[in-house]
Design an enzyme around this catalytic site. Sequence first.
Site, PDB file in Angstrom:
ATOM      1  N   ALA A 126       1.002  -1.156   0.199  1.00 58.38           N
ATOM      2  CA  ALA A 126      -0.147  -0.156  -0.060  1.00 58.38           C
ATOM      3  C   ALA A 126       0.969   1.203  -0.112  1.00 58.38           C
ATOM      4  O   ALA A 126       0.399   2.327   0.289  1.00 58.38           O
ATOM      5  CB  ALA A 126      -0.943  -0.104   1.260  1.00 58.38           C
ATOM      6  N   ASP A 164      12.699   5.131   4.052  1.00 61.69           N
ATOM      7  CA  ASP A 164      11.929   4.061   4.830  1.00 61.69           C
ATOM      8  C   ASP A 164      12.245   3.476   6.161  1.00 61.69           C
ATOM      9  O   ASP A 164      11.677   3.610   7.080  1.00 61.69           O
ATOM     10  CB  ASP A 164      11.296   3.004   3.709  1.00 61.69           C
ATOM     11  CG  ASP A 164      10.457   3.482   2.667  1.00 61.69           C
ATOM     12  OD1 ASP A 164      10.114   4.832   2.640  1.00 61.69           O
ATOM     13  OD2 ASP A 164      10.242   2.645   1.742  1.00 61.69           O
ATOM     14  N   GLU A 195      17.696  -4.756   1.840  1.00 58.46           N
ATOM     15  CA  GLU A 195      16.753  -4.438   0.853  1.00 58.46           C
ATOM     16  C   GLU A 195      17.312  -4.370  -0.426  1.00 58.46           C
ATOM     17  O   GLU A 195      17.010  -4.911  -1.585  1.00 58.46           O
ATOM     18  CB  GLU A 195      15.740  -3.345   0.968  1.00 58.46           C
ATOM     19  CG  GLU A 195      14.660  -3.234   0.117  1.00 58.46           C
ATOM     20  CD  GLU A 195      13.248  -2.608   0.844  1.00 58.46           C
ATOM     21  OE1 GLU A 195      12.410  -2.390  -0.128  1.00 58.46           O
ATOM     22  OE2 GLU A 195      13.149  -2.612   1.880  1.00 58.46           O
TER      23      GLU A 195
END
Length: 374
Positions: free
Chosen positions: A115, A164, A152
């Site tokens: 999302a 993030d 990541e």
Amino acid sequence: MSTFTELYGRAPEGEWAAPGRVNLIGEHTDYNLGFVLPIALPQTVRAQAGRRDDGLLRLHSTQGGSAEAAVTDLAPGGVAGWAAYPAGVVWALREAGHDVGGAELFLDSDVPAGAGLSSSAALECAVALAYNDLYGLGLSAPELALLAQRAENAFVGVPCGIMDQMASMCCRAGAALHLDSHDLTVRQVPVDLAGAGLALLVLDTRVKHDLGDGAYAALRAGCERAARLLGLHSLRDLGFADLPSALPQLPGELRPLVRHVVTENERVEEAVAHLDAGDLAPLGPILTAGHASLSEDYRVSCPETDLAVGAAVAAGAHGARMTGGGFGGSVIALVEAQAADKIAAEVTTAFHAAGYATPRTLTAVPSEGARRIA
């Protein structure tokens, strides 16, 4: 639903939580070493954990199932799906020289996945913080954020910036994190939405995005190419006043990317000035201008996010924009608190008229970053 004790036959050594985030303004600027302004959400990934002495990493997610691997076998590309994120953190810690071994982890989350609310970084940061405590590493929040980003980038294969992970690790309740991605300096900027009679709606379009599909990497590569052509270390080094003279020096396909990054950095600074003055309503037009730039220049919006922004503003929002990497995900809308339900309902009506799924609505409350909770 199973518990840690039921799965592993013992009590956990502790429990840690790391939040998702929404970014008020400053999108696709972090990997260009620019400015961002996120807040942490109340929604978190929670990790119950206990050490193992046999070098085995055992993972269970209430949303994703189970996986396990020997920590000595961890390597990029060797773990698939959701488990790559926590496994990547352990790999990144070991690659950085930290003598960490196995563990059992029980993971649960109420951060909506896909999302644009940074569920992956929340997962990474919860695991990083758990390992930091379990193995007594003594690493700071920014150091853990950098290791989570490394996981990541190099293990999962998504070339994300640092926003993030820094938001999940370093945000504080009641504040936005003014982060300089160049040197990781941070300032907590008070955000008193309730005191101003405002609310920040999060409208999840339910359009799932996948930042590992190559589009995100192509955008980053385009920005890096533009910086090289301009003789700059990064687009952070191009000032707003220098933009008109710089753009003609670039190939046509790179100009919109550069225009977005430079003007977005300027919008972050404008937003911070309004927050410092306690004047929150003028953030609205800044959000809307940011969305226009993301949609028209950076081209990471989609019909659903464009519709959510347009419908929210038409219904009375001070401003709105997509948040996150793009290609779907969520929209934030700055609204009068008393009008929040009405605006959410009108966005839903617009979605139904267009044949789209009903958007999910959350209220973003500036919340605390990663912490031990048990």
